[in-house]
Design a protein around this motif. Structure first.
Motif, mmCIF file in Angstrom:
data_model
loop_
_atom_site.group_PDB
_atom_site.id
_atom_site.type_symbol
_atom_site.label_atom_id
_atom_site.label_comp_id
_atom_site.label_asym_id
_atom_site.label_seq_id
_atom_site.Cartn_x
_atom_site.Cartn_y
_atom_site.Cartn_z
ATOM 1 N N ALA A 72 -13.636 -14.106 -41.524
ATOM 2 C CA ALA A 72 -14.114 -15.130 -40.598
ATOM 3 C C ALA A 72 -14.746 -14.498 -39.364
ATOM 4 C CB ALA A 72 -12.955 -16.040 -40.188
ATOM 5 N N SER A 73 -14.129 -13.424 -38.872
ATOM 6 C CA SER A 73 -14.693 -12.728 -37.720
ATOM 7 C C SER A 73 -16.043 -12.119 -38.065
ATOM 8 C CB SER A 73 -13.729 -11.630 -37.254
ATOM 9 O OG SER A 73 -14.221 -10.963 -36.118
ATOM 10 N N LEU A 74 -16.160 -11.603 -39.285
ATOM 11 C CA LEU A 74 -17.424 -11.025 -39.736
ATOM 12 C C LEU A 74 -18.515 -12.080 -39.789
ATOM 13 C CD1 LEU A 74 -19.091 -8.723 -41.025
ATOM 14 C CD2 LEU A 74 -18.123 -9.389 -43.230
ATOM 15 N N GLU A 75 -18.193 -13.248 -40.302
ATOM 16 C CA GLU A 75 -19.181 -14.316 -40.405
ATOM 17 C C GLU A 75 -19.666 -14.748 -39.023
ATOM 18 O OE1 GLU A 75 -19.670 -18.802 -42.372
ATOM 19 O OE2 GLU A 75 -17.811 -17.651 -42.623
ATOM 20 N N ARG A 76 -18.738 -14.878 -38.069
ATOM 21 C CA ARG A 76 -19.118 -15.267 -36.709
ATOM 22 C C ARG A 76 -20.002 -14.210 -36.063
ATOM 23 N NH1 ARG A 76 -13.606 -16.730 -36.537
ATOM 24 N NH2 ARG A 76 -13.135 -14.821 -35.367
ATOM 25 N N ALA A 77 -19.633 -12.947 -36.240
ATOM 26 C CA ALA A 77 -20.402 -11.862 -35.625
ATOM 27 C C ALA A 77 -21.804 -11.781 -36.208
ATOM 28 C CB ALA A 77 -19.671 -10.536 -35.811
ATOM 29 N N ASN A 78 -21.917 -11.900 -37.519
ATOM 30 C CA ASN A 78 -23.235 -11.828 -38.163
ATOM 31 C C ASN A 78 -24.142 -12.968 -37.712
ATOM 32 O OD1 ASN A 78 -22.816 -9.473 -39.558
ATOM 33 N ND2 ASN A 78 -22.239 -10.462 -41.472
ATOM 34 N N GLU A 135 -21.169 -5.521 -41.706
ATOM 35 C CA GLU A 135 -20.486 -5.180 -42.959
ATOM 36 C C GLU A 135 -19.834 -3.796 -42.914
ATOM 37 O OE1 GLU A 135 -22.645 -8.724 -43.733
ATOM 38 O OE2 GLU A 135 -23.286 -6.831 -42.786
ATOM 39 N N PHE A 136 -20.260 -2.952 -41.985
ATOM 40 C CA PHE A 136 -19.640 -1.630 -41.866
ATOM 41 C C PHE A 136 -18.159 -1.740 -41.505
ATOM 42 C CE2 PHE A 136 -21.270 -2.484 -37.568
ATOM 43 C CZ PHE A 136 -20.176 -2.170 -36.775
ATOM 44 N N TRP A 137 -17.726 -2.906 -41.000
ATOM 45 C CA TRP A 137 -16.304 -3.102 -40.727
ATOM 46 C C TRP A 137 -15.457 -2.908 -41.981
ATOM 47 C CZ3 TRP A 137 -16.298 -8.411 -37.724
ATOM 48 C CH2 TRP A 137 -16.797 -8.210 -36.428
ATOM 49 N N LEU A 138 -15.991 -3.307 -43.116
ATOM 50 C CA LEU A 138 -15.174 -3.423 -44.316
ATOM 51 C C LEU A 138 -14.970 -2.101 -45.026
ATOM 52 C CD1 LEU A 138 -16.714 -6.729 -45.700
ATOM 53 C CD2 LEU A 138 -14.854 -6.424 -44.052
ATOM 54 N N GLY A 139 -15.912 -1.192 -44.895
ATOM 55 C CA GLY A 139 -15.767 0.111 -45.532
ATOM 56 C C GLY A 139 -15.578 -0.003 -47.024
ATOM 57 N N GLU A 140 -14.818 0.911 -47.586
ATOM 58 C CA GLU A 140 -14.580 0.930 -49.026
ATOM 59 C C GLU A 140 -13.641 -0.180 -49.464
ATOM 60 O OE1 GLU A 140 -13.115 4.786 -49.861
ATOM 61 O OE2 GLU A 140 -15.005 5.817 -49.410
#
Length: 323
Positions: A194-200, A178-183
């Motif tokens: 979608a990339s976040l879901e796969r990585a998690n 989730e740190f990818w998303l920032g503010e």
């Protein structure tokens, strides 16, 4: 009848040039005037320089063991980086990240913050130089944009040249990305989401031990592990581990076992199997006790015994090189 061969023009004599030879396409004439293609002339030395493998690319940086762990072992983590001479104008902070969305080499957030990805493939044999090149290009990338992959020049700066070597290196391990998303998290695009879901979904639960630099606990379905990146010289460390293994003191407690080691970026990474119920916090005291036993074994100056040599051979046979 055989065709007559037309006379071939002689290659132009090399023309002296002032300063450095500029980089051109591999098949283009070398700018030195030799008449040969660049790849067969000055490009040959340049290619060799950038592909030569640097065995310990993070040597000299604070927290070398943690750099190696974040590069090879830890799914999701960040660390704040401090630059020599301060940050460039318009860049409020620089954050190292294990990996970024779509494997971007780096990202310049809308607010100017720079995130530098550590686990990407690199173009040359010197990861430190490649990362420094990416970081410098990130500073001139427009806010809100990822940084494209590039190729560092052989004489370009390394991380050791850009970072403040007196500043501490303190990784923060995350349960997800989730740190990818920032503010701007609520405004993330569908591709990033979608990339976040796969990585998690692929991330292995991991935690950093507080009392041992480079030591990381991780949880897997069948058993847990402790993977400990150590900066001791490899041969001396293997001797010390063999002494402890032969003496039956290489474990971290009941139902734990030293099973082998990795070799990554010039450092050795011993690995222990742990029972499923042993969490990261449960490893702190056993790891501290092991560190004391290891220090004594490292200081021993006597030759290895026959049992210790057999233990050392077993450890080497179970060693895997990651890089």
């Amino acid at each position: 009848m055989a065709k007559k061969r037309r006379p071939q023009p002689k290659a132009a004599a090399p023309r002296p040039v002032d300063g450095e030879i500029p980089v051109v396409g591999a098949r283009e004439p070398c700018p030195c005037g030799s008449g040969r293609r660049y790849k067969a002339c000055h490009g040959r030395a340049a290619a060799q320089a950038v592909t030569e493998l640097v065995q310990r690319p993070f040597e000299g940086l604070p927290g070398e063991a943690d750099w190696v762990a974040l590069r090879e072992l830890v799914p999701a983590a960040t660390a704040q980086l401090t630059l020599k001479g301060g940050l460039p104008e318009g860049v409020p902070s620089v954050t190292l990240a294990t990996v970024l969305p779509m494997a971007w080499p780096a990202l310049r957030r809308d607010n100017g913050e720079v995130l530098l990805g550590l686990q990407n493939d690199t173009a040359t044999g010197d990861i430190s130089r490649d990362l420094a090149d990416t970081l410098n290009r990130a500073f001139t990338t427009a806010p809100g944009s990822p940084v494209d992959a590039g190729r560092a020049t052989p004489d370009g700066p390394r991380l050791q040249d850009l970072l403040d070597l007196d500043a501490p290196f303190a990784p923060e391990v995350h349960t997800g990305f989730e740190f990818w998303l920032g503010e701007e998290g609520e405004n993330a695009s569908g591709e990033v989401a979608a990339s976040l879901e796969r990585a998690n979904s692929a991330a292995i639960p991991t935690a950093r031990l507080t009392g041992a630099e480079g030591a990381y606990w991780c949880e897997t379905p069948e058993k847990n592990h402790l993977r400990w990146v150590m900066t001791h010289p490899e041969e001396k460390l293997l001797d010390a581990l063999a002494r402890l293994h032969a003496a039956g003191t290489s474990s971290l407690g009941d139902d734990t076992r030293l099973v082998g080691s990795f070799r990554a970026h010039g450092l050795t990474v011993p690995v222990w199997d742990l029972p499923s119920g042993m969490r990261a916090g449960d490893c702190e005291k056993p790891a501290a006790s092991f560190a004391e036993r290891l220090a004594e074994a490292l200081a021993a100056g006597t030759p290895l015994t026959a049992d210790e040599r057999r233990a050392r051979s077993g450890l080497m046979n179970r060693q895997v090189t990651l890089s």
